[in-house]
Design a protein around this motif. Structure first.
Motif, PDB file in Angstrom:
ATOM      1  N   SER A  41      -6.026  21.504   2.632  1.00  0.00           N
ATOM      2  CA  SER A  41      -6.664  22.433   1.692  1.00  0.00           C
ATOM      3  C   SER A  41      -6.834  23.841   2.252  1.00  0.00           C
ATOM      4  O   SER A  41      -6.673  24.823   1.535  1.00  0.00           O
ATOM      5  CB  SER A  41      -7.991  21.869   1.174  1.00  0.00           C
ATOM      6  N   LEU A  42      -7.121  23.960   3.560  1.00  0.00           N
ATOM      7  CA  LEU A  42      -7.372  25.305   4.088  1.00  0.00           C
ATOM      8  C   LEU A  42      -6.094  26.142   4.205  1.00  0.00           C
ATOM      9  O   LEU A  42      -6.169  27.354   4.382  1.00  0.00           O
ATOM     10  CB  LEU A  42      -8.094  25.234   5.432  1.00  0.00           C
ATOM     11  N   MET A  43      -4.947  25.487   4.067  1.00  0.00           N
ATOM     12  CA  MET A  43      -3.716  26.251   4.050  1.00  0.00           C
ATOM     13  C   MET A  43      -3.716  27.187   2.843  1.00  0.00           C
ATOM     14  O   MET A  43      -3.187  28.300   2.896  1.00  0.00           O
ATOM     15  CB  MET A  43      -2.532  25.296   3.968  1.00  0.00           C
ATOM     16  N   PHE A  44      -4.341  26.734   1.763  1.00  0.00           N
ATOM     17  CA  PHE A  44      -4.377  27.542   0.547  1.00  0.00           C
ATOM     18  C   PHE A  44      -5.289  28.754   0.701  1.00  0.00           C
ATOM     19  O   PHE A  44      -5.164  29.726  -0.026  1.00  0.00           O
ATOM     20  CB  PHE A  44      -4.805  26.678  -0.646  1.00  0.00           C
ATOM     21  N   VAL A  45      -6.224  28.690   1.643  1.00  0.00           N
ATOM     22  CA  VAL A  45      -7.066  29.859   1.922  1.00  0.00           C
ATOM     23  C   VAL A  45      -6.189  30.978   2.455  1.00  0.00           C
ATOM     24  O   VAL A  45      -6.257  32.125   2.008  1.00  0.00           O
ATOM     25  CB  VAL A  45      -8.165  29.524   2.953  1.00  0.00           C
ATOM     26  N   MET A  46      -5.327  30.625   3.418  1.00  0.00           N
ATOM     27  CA  MET A  46      -4.432  31.625   3.996  1.00  0.00           C
ATOM     28  C   MET A  46      -3.462  32.148   2.943  1.00  0.00           C
ATOM     29  O   MET A  46      -3.217  33.349   2.851  1.00  0.00           O
ATOM     30  CB  MET A  46      -3.661  31.030   5.175  1.00  0.00           C
ATOM     31  N   VAL A  47      -2.939  31.228   2.129  1.00  0.00           N
ATOM     32  CA  VAL A  47      -1.991  31.637   1.085  1.00  0.00           C
ATOM     33  C   VAL A  47      -2.668  32.636   0.130  1.00  0.00           C
ATOM     34  O   VAL A  47      -2.132  33.723  -0.135  1.00  0.00           O
ATOM     35  CB  VAL A  47      -1.476  30.408   0.292  1.00  0.00           C
ATOM     36  N   VAL A  52      -2.998  38.188  -1.767  1.00  0.00           N
ATOM     37  CA  VAL A  52      -3.763  39.306  -2.331  1.00  0.00           C
ATOM     38  C   VAL A  52      -3.721  40.514  -1.400  1.00  0.00           C
ATOM     39  O   VAL A  52      -3.454  41.644  -1.820  1.00  0.00           O
ATOM     40  CB  VAL A  52      -5.226  38.883  -2.596  1.00  0.00           C
ATOM     41  N   ASN A  53      -3.935  40.261  -0.107  1.00  0.00           N
ATOM     42  CA  ASN A  53      -4.013  41.375   0.843  1.00  0.00           C
ATOM     43  C   ASN A  53      -2.654  42.059   1.023  1.00  0.00           C
ATOM     44  O   ASN A  53      -2.579  43.283   1.158  1.00  0.00           O
ATOM     45  CB  ASN A  53      -4.544  40.866   2.184  1.00  0.00           C
ATOM     46  N   LEU A  54      -1.593  41.262   0.995  1.00  0.00           N
ATOM     47  CA  LEU A  54      -0.246  41.810   1.177  1.00  0.00           C
ATOM     48  C   LEU A  54       0.072  42.846   0.094  1.00  0.00           C
ATOM     49  O   LEU A  54       0.506  43.954   0.377  1.00  0.00           O
ATOM     50  CB  LEU A  54       0.736  40.639   1.120  1.00  0.00           C
ATOM     51  N   VAL A  55      -0.211  42.480  -1.150  1.00  0.00           N
ATOM     52  CA  VAL A  55       0.086  43.383  -2.274  1.00  0.00           C
ATOM     53  C   VAL A  55      -0.818  44.614  -2.225  1.00  0.00           C
ATOM     54  O   VAL A  55      -0.349  45.757  -2.280  1.00  0.00           O
ATOM     55  CB  VAL A  55      -0.091  42.632  -3.612  1.00  0.00           C
ATOM     56  N   LEU A  56      -2.139  44.378  -2.070  1.00  0.00           N
ATOM     57  CA  LEU A  56      -3.080  45.503  -2.123  1.00  0.00           C
ATOM     58  C   LEU A  56      -2.914  46.421  -0.908  1.00  0.00           C
ATOM     59  O   LEU A  56      -3.095  47.630  -1.011  1.00  0.00           O
ATOM     60  CB  LEU A  56      -4.521  44.989  -2.216  1.00  0.00           C
TER      61      LEU A  56
ATOM     62  N   ILE B   7      -7.688  24.512  -5.571  1.00  0.00           N
ATOM     63  CA  ILE B   7      -8.100  25.671  -6.385  1.00  0.00           C
ATOM     64  C   ILE B   7      -9.187  26.492  -5.692  1.00  0.00           C
ATOM     65  O   ILE B   7      -9.060  27.705  -5.527  1.00  0.00           O
ATOM     66  CB  ILE B   7      -8.551  25.213  -7.787  1.00  0.00           C
ATOM     67  N   ALA B   8     -10.266  25.820  -5.256  1.00  0.00           N
ATOM     68  CA  ALA B   8     -11.358  26.557  -4.599  1.00  0.00           C
ATOM     69  C   ALA B   8     -10.883  27.274  -3.335  1.00  0.00           C
ATOM     70  O   ALA B   8     -11.188  28.458  -3.142  1.00  0.00           O
ATOM     71  CB  ALA B   8     -12.532  25.626  -4.307  1.00  0.00           C
ATOM     72  N   PRO B   9     -10.095  26.605  -2.462  1.00  0.00           N
ATOM     73  CA  PRO B   9      -9.574  27.327  -1.294  1.00  0.00           C
ATOM     74  C   PRO B   9      -8.724  28.540  -1.669  1.00  0.00           C
ATOM     75  O   PRO B   9      -8.843  29.599  -1.047  1.00  0.00           O
ATOM     76  CB  PRO B   9      -8.720  26.275  -0.579  1.00  0.00           C
ATOM     77  N   LEU B  10      -7.900  28.394  -2.716  1.00  0.00           N
ATOM     78  CA  LEU B  10      -7.039  29.503  -3.120  1.00  0.00           C
ATOM     79  C   LEU B  10      -7.881  30.674  -3.639  1.00  0.00           C
ATOM     80  O   LEU B  10      -7.653  31.829  -3.274  1.00  0.00           O
ATOM     81  CB  LEU B  10      -6.067  29.020  -4.204  1.00  0.00           C
ATOM     82  N   VAL B  11      -8.885  30.366  -4.469  1.00  0.00           N
ATOM     83  CA  VAL B  11      -9.748  31.423  -5.027  1.00  0.00           C
ATOM     84  C   VAL B  11     -10.575  32.065  -3.915  1.00  0.00           C
ATOM     85  O   VAL B  11     -10.686  33.294  -3.819  1.00  0.00           O
ATOM     86  CB  VAL B  11     -10.662  30.854  -6.136  1.00  0.00           C
ATOM     87  N   GLY B  12     -11.145  31.225  -3.036  1.00  0.00           N
ATOM     88  CA  GLY B  12     -11.913  31.749  -1.904  1.00  0.00           C
ATOM     89  C   GLY B  12     -11.045  32.642  -1.029  1.00  0.00           C
ATOM     90  O   GLY B  12     -11.461  33.726  -0.619  1.00  0.00           O
TER      91      GLY B  12
END
Lengths: 151, 141
Positions: A41-47, A52-56, B7-12
């Motif tokens: 799940s935390l892989m999606f945090v990095m994604v 977002v940061n790459l574009v902005l 979903i929550a990790p992606l939004v966070g």
């Protein structure tokens, strides 16, 4: 206004960390457990963060400069050295042991649990130790240089 | 793993990316937590206020989330305090030596395609995984 926007950026960062699950050490340890019950799940945090940061970041760099500061301060070094790799290696070991990296640990301070307080205290200690070692290294270097110019 | 677990990790993560972008747009700074916090530990003149404001925001945001959703701070990792102290020491020393942590290298650096940050991130994920593996092999959590 300057400090207020800085404060709000910190709030936003922290809310993101908590929402993402980064403030739950078992999730971080689960993410690093590639050979066990891997929790992706935390892989999606990095994604999410990088997307977002790459574009902005690219859009921001089109501006002449930041809103509240004279210029953008973006690191320019591209070389790899032992300090970068050794430091990152040490950091990773600590990250894997406790499941905390600096941001989530600081965001977790309001919980006032012993583990968070001990972690942040020790982290400050580690930084103080680094600055002390660095000072000694600089002093030794300049002493050696002085000797070299005298002889 | 339940269906919407990502979903929550992606939004966070997106909020983290947004905050980091705001730091660059408004203040021209990389949102690297270890660097910003490290500058408070060893302060230089005229550099304290913005760092303090940002770290204060981190703590305030944490407090807000603690009140709204305490479960976000659940810590079930079975790690004893001596090991936590060792971990904190390594994180503090290592992030200063390696010039960054998960935020500065992992998020901001990779977004800029910085070779240093990519290598740093791969390194700390690798040694983090090795630490988890070692603890498990020694019969820990």
């Amino acid at each position: 206004m300057r400090q207020l926007t800085m404060f709000l950026a910190g709030v936003l960062f922290s809310v993101g960390l908590a929402l993402a699950g980064m403030t739950q050490p078992q999730k971080v340890i689960g993410f690093l457990d590639f050979f066990g019950a891997w929790d992706p799940s935390l892989m999606f945090v990095m994604v999410g963060a990088i997307a977002v940061n790459l574009v902005l970041f690219r859009l921001t760099m089109r501006a002449k400069g930041p809103v509240y500061a004279p210029r953008f301060q973006v690191p320019t070094r591209r070389d790899l050295d032992a300090r970068l790799i050794g430091g990152s290696a040490l950091f990773g070991v600590g990250w894997g042991l406790a499941g905390f990296c600096p941001g989530p640990a600081i965001a977790s301070l309001p919980t006032a649990t012993p583990r968070v307080l001990v972690f942040v205290g020790a982290m400050v200690g580690g930084m103080v130790l680094f600055h002390a070692v660095e000072r000694m290294r600089q002093a030794a270097l300049s002493a050696r240089r002085e000797q070299a110019t005298q002889s | 793993m339940e269906p919407g677990f990502w979903i929550a990790p992606l939004v966070g993560g997106a909020l983290i990316g947004l905050s980091a972008a705001a730091m660059m747009w408004l203040h021209g700074r990389i949102a690297g937590i270890s660097g910003i916090f490290g500058g408070l530990v060893k302060p230089t003149a005229g550099d304290f206020a913005w760092r303090g404001a940002f770290v204060g925001g981190l703590v305030a945001g944490g407090l807000l989330m603690l009140l709204l959703t305490p479960a976000a701070f659940e810590n079930t990792a079975d790690v004893g305090l001596p090991l936590v102290a060792l971990a904190g020491l390594l994180v503090g020393f290592g992030t200063r030596l390696g010039s960054g942590c998960t935020s500065g290298h992992g998020v901001c650096g990779i977004s800029r395609f910085s070779p240093r940050s990519i290598v740093a991130t791969l390194t700390f994920i690798a040694t983090g995984a090795a630490a988890v593996l070692t603890v498990r092999a020694l019969g820990g959590a």
